[in-house]
Motif scaffolding. Structure first.
Motif, PDB file in Angstrom:
ATOM      1  N   UNK A   1       0.322 -10.527  20.424  1.00  0.00           N
ATOM      2  CA  UNK A   1       0.992 -11.128  21.647  1.00  0.00           C
ATOM      3  C   UNK A   1       2.037 -12.291  21.229  1.00  0.00           C
ATOM      4  N   UNK A   2       1.671 -12.906  19.982  1.00  0.00           N
ATOM      5  CA  UNK A   2       2.677 -14.037  19.913  1.00  0.00           C
ATOM      6  C   UNK A   2       3.897 -13.491  18.953  1.00  0.00           C
ATOM      7  N   UNK A   3       3.992 -12.157  18.973  1.00  0.00           N
ATOM      8  CA  UNK A   3       5.374 -11.648  18.321  1.00  0.00           C
ATOM      9  C   UNK A   3       6.272 -11.149  19.597  1.00  0.00           C
ATOM     10  N   UNK A   4       7.659 -11.095  19.390  1.00  0.00           N
ATOM     11  CA  UNK A   4       8.428 -10.253  20.384  1.00  0.00           C
ATOM     12  C   UNK A   4       8.245  -8.965  19.867  1.00  0.00           C
ATOM     13  N   UNK A   5       8.402  -7.787  20.845  1.00  0.00           N
ATOM     14  CA  UNK A   5       8.499  -6.566  20.279  1.00  0.00           C
ATOM     15  C   UNK A   5       9.220  -6.219  18.910  1.00  0.00           C
ATOM     16  N   UNK A   6      10.374  -6.789  18.837  1.00  0.00           N
ATOM     17  CA  UNK A   6      11.082  -6.397  17.662  1.00  0.00           C
ATOM     18  C   UNK A   6      10.258  -7.183  16.397  1.00  0.00           C
ATOM     19  N   UNK A   7       9.739  -8.101  16.580  1.00  0.00           N
ATOM     20  CA  UNK A   7       8.855  -8.791  15.486  1.00  0.00           C
ATOM     21  C   UNK A   7       7.401  -7.941  15.130  1.00  0.00           C
ATOM     22  N   UNK A   8       6.769  -7.562  16.324  1.00  0.00           N
ATOM     23  CA  UNK A   8       5.838  -6.768  16.023  1.00  0.00           C
ATOM     24  C   UNK A   8       6.035  -5.513  15.308  1.00  0.00           C
ATOM     25  N   UNK A   9       7.282  -4.848  15.617  1.00  0.00           N
ATOM     26  CA  UNK A   9       7.446  -3.590  15.054  1.00  0.00           C
ATOM     27  C   UNK A   9       8.086  -3.867  13.381  1.00  0.00           C
ATOM     28  N   UNK A  10       8.495  -4.902  13.327  1.00  0.00           N
ATOM     29  CA  UNK A  10       8.854  -5.254  11.935  1.00  0.00           C
ATOM     30  C   UNK A  10       7.676  -5.602  10.927  1.00  0.00           C
ATOM     31  N   UNK A  11       6.452  -6.195  11.700  1.00  0.00           N
ATOM     32  CA  UNK A  11       5.147  -6.568  11.224  1.00  0.00           C
ATOM     33  C   UNK A  11       4.594  -5.095  10.829  1.00  0.00           C
ATOM     34  N   UNK A  12       4.524  -4.255  11.937  1.00  0.00           N
ATOM     35  CA  UNK A  12       3.820  -2.921  11.607  1.00  0.00           C
ATOM     36  C   UNK A  12       4.567  -2.072  10.229  1.00  0.00           C
ATOM     37  N   UNK A  13       5.906  -2.332  10.443  1.00  0.00           N
ATOM     38  CA  UNK A  13       6.605  -1.736   9.117  1.00  0.00           C
ATOM     39  C   UNK A  13       6.272  -2.275   7.927  1.00  0.00           C
ATOM     40  N   UNK A  14       6.385  -3.455   7.685  1.00  0.00           N
ATOM     41  CA  UNK A  14       5.880  -3.962   6.665  1.00  0.00           C
ATOM     42  C   UNK A  14       4.397  -3.884   6.278  1.00  0.00           C
ATOM     43  N   UNK A  15       3.352  -3.866   7.106  1.00  0.00           N
ATOM     44  CA  UNK A  15       2.032  -3.308   6.735  1.00  0.00           C
ATOM     45  C   UNK A  15       2.181  -1.973   6.396  1.00  0.00           C
ATOM     46  N   UNK A  16       2.816  -1.145   6.906  1.00  0.00           N
ATOM     47  CA  UNK A  16       3.097   0.266   6.404  1.00  0.00           C
ATOM     48  C   UNK A  16       3.573   0.327   4.902  1.00  0.00           C
ATOM     49  N   UNK A  17       4.707  -0.375   4.838  1.00  0.00           N
ATOM     50  CA  UNK A  17       5.210  -0.298   3.299  1.00  0.00           C
ATOM     51  C   UNK A  17       4.315  -0.639   2.368  1.00  0.00           C
ATOM     52  N   UNK A  18       3.300  -1.595   2.490  1.00  0.00           N
ATOM     53  CA  UNK A  18       2.496  -2.174   1.640  1.00  0.00           C
ATOM     54  C   UNK A  18       1.160  -1.452   1.439  1.00  0.00           C
ATOM     55  N   UNK A  19       0.993  -0.250   2.122  1.00  0.00           N
ATOM     56  CA  UNK A  19      -0.326   0.265   2.189  1.00  0.00           C
ATOM     57  C   UNK A  19      -0.132   1.913   1.785  1.00  0.00           C
ATOM     58  N   UNK A  20      -1.476   2.302   1.524  1.00  0.00           N
ATOM     59  CA  UNK A  20      -1.197   3.731   1.252  1.00  0.00           C
ATOM     60  C   UNK A  20      -0.799   4.827   2.306  1.00  0.00           C
ATOM     61  N   UNK A  21      -0.346   5.822   1.948  1.00  0.00           N
ATOM     62  CA  UNK A  21       0.035   6.716   2.944  1.00  0.00           C
ATOM     63  C   UNK A  21      -1.324   7.277   3.696  1.00  0.00           C
ATOM     64  N   UNK A  22      -2.429   7.020   3.119  1.00  0.00           N
ATOM     65  CA  UNK A  22      -3.460   7.587   4.084  1.00  0.00           C
ATOM     66  C   UNK A  22      -3.786   6.918   5.303  1.00  0.00           C
TER      67      UNK A  22
END
Length: 99
Positions: free
Chosen positions: A61-82
């Motif tokens: 809720x403290x992110x804009x939609x674009x920021x939240x999507x970037x955060x999700x993308x960053x988490x995905x990039x740093x974590x295992x494909x599982x």
């Protein structure tokens, strides 16, 4: 990192600890506290792994939609494909779901 009041982690699987650490690090980079809003509690959609202890949701809720999507993308990039990491419009859903 904090748990929203009422969140239960009694069935949380150990694989999610890595995901929580990664998500916490990414949130810290964005100067926000990771708030886990759901684990193996409450009702969730069909096919979700919350009930088995393999999924959790993060507040956005403290992110804009674009920021939240970037955060999700960053988490995905740093974590295992599982892991599946999905911004669902009002939260980020992270699930251990090896293919």
């Amino acid at each position: 990192m904090v748990l929203k009041q009422g969140v239960k982690i009694t069935n949380l699987k150990p694989q999610l600890i890595i995901a929580i650490i990664v998500a916490n690090d990414v949130y810290n980079l964005h100067k926000q506290e990771l708030v886990i809003t759901s684990c193996d509690d409450s009702k969730h959609g069909i096919g979700t792994l919350h009930g088995q202890g393999y999924a959790f949701d993060c507040r956005t809720s403290y992110f804009t939609n674009g920021e939240a999507q970037r955060v999700a993308n960053e988490i995905r990039a740093k974590i295992d494909d599982a892991f599946d990491v999905v911004y669902e419009g009002d939260h980020i859903h992270i699930e251990y779901d090896p293919k």
